[in-house]
Design an enzyme around this catalytic site. Structure first.
Site, PDB file in Angstrom:
ATOM      1  N   SER A  89      53.660  29.700  10.632  1.00 31.76           N
ATOM      2  CA  SER A  89      54.843  30.524  10.845  1.00 31.76           C
ATOM      3  C   SER A  89      54.695  31.912  10.256  1.00 31.76           C
ATOM      4  O   SER A  89      54.210  32.085   9.151  1.00 31.76           O
ATOM      5  CB  SER A  89      56.087  29.858  10.251  1.00 31.76           C
ATOM      6  OG  SER A  89      56.268  28.582  10.799  1.00 31.76           O
ATOM      7  N   HIS A  90      55.115  32.854  10.984  1.00 28.82           N
ATOM      8  CA  HIS A  90      55.195  34.246  10.544  1.00 28.82           C
ATOM      9  C   HIS A  90      53.854  34.861  10.164  1.00 28.82           C
ATOM     10  O   HIS A  90      53.772  35.651   9.236  1.00 28.82           O
ATOM     11  CB  HIS A  90      56.182  34.389   9.385  1.00 28.82           C
ATOM     12  CG  HIS A  90      57.546  33.854   9.687  1.00 28.82           C
ATOM     13  ND1 HIS A  90      58.377  34.442  10.611  1.00 28.82           N
ATOM     14  CD2 HIS A  90      58.208  32.780   9.223  1.00 28.82           C
ATOM     15  CE1 HIS A  90      59.493  33.766  10.681  1.00 28.82           C
ATOM     16  NE2 HIS A  90      59.423  32.748   9.852  1.00 28.82           N
ATOM     17  N   GLN A  91      52.780  34.526  10.886  1.00 34.44           N
ATOM     18  CA  GLN A  91      51.518  35.182  10.607  1.00 34.44           C
ATOM     19  C   GLN A  91      51.640  36.661  10.971  1.00 34.44           C
ATOM     20  O   GLN A  91      52.143  37.007  12.032  1.00 34.44           O
ATOM     21  CB  GLN A  91      50.369  34.556  11.419  1.00 34.44           C
ATOM     22  CG  GLN A  91      49.912  33.231  10.893  1.00 34.44           C
ATOM     23  CD  GLN A  91      50.797  32.073  11.299  1.00 34.44           C
ATOM     24  OE1 GLN A  91      51.639  32.204  12.163  1.00 34.44           O
ATOM     25  NE2 GLN A  91      50.609  30.952  10.666  1.00 34.44           N
TER      26      GLN A  91
END
Length: 156
Positions: A89-91
């Protein structure tokens, strides 16, 4: 650490490698996670804090024993962290936009050194946002659409 053309030292970035000539061949990904000693130190502090809470007298009646990481020394804790840490998530910030030696894309989202390739996702952010990442991702996508329309003379 790597040194740029100006002599400034930077953390060694991760890399992607092709494993074969076919488009279906898997890509080898080395994210170079935990290369910075400060990251490992912060994760050790976090795990030790969570262990202290989990092993506290107030929670002792609800557990039999600590399963993970279990009784380990400092080296074992480091090994546990390196093996258990995953990114999800949220790379962001893996194909940084900018003009320095570590940048991958320019201000129009074009990949340096490659013709006809743009990147339009959170990876182009030069720094992680302090809030949810969805809003900047939407803006990046909208701007990419504008760039493509202008380049290919599409739409109004």
């Amino acid at each position: 650490m790597v040194t740029d053309k100006c002599g400034t030292a930077h953390r060694q970035p991760g890399c992607l490698r092709l494993t074969g000539p076919n488009p279906d061949d898997p890509v080898e990904i080395d994210a170079n996670c935990l290369d910075d000693p400060a990251d490992l130190k912060a994760l050790k502090t976090c795990v030790e804090f969570c262990r202290a809470i989990g092993n506290s007298p107030a929670l002792r009646p609800f557990m039999k024993r600590e399963l993970v990481p279990g009784p380990v020394d400092d080296s074992g804790l480091e090994t546990f962290i390196r093996n258990a840490t995953v990114s999800h998530s949220h790379q962001t910030c893996t194909a940084k936009m900018g003009r320095d030696a570590m940048s991958v894309v320019d201000h129009d989202l074009r990949v340096y050194g490659l013709d006809h390739l743009r990147i339009a996702d959170g990876s182009v952010l030069p720094r992680v946002t302090t809030g949810n990442t969805m809003a900047p991702y939407v803006v990046i996508g909208e701007r990419a659409g504008e760039f493509l329309k202008a380049t290919h003379r599409l739409g109004p």
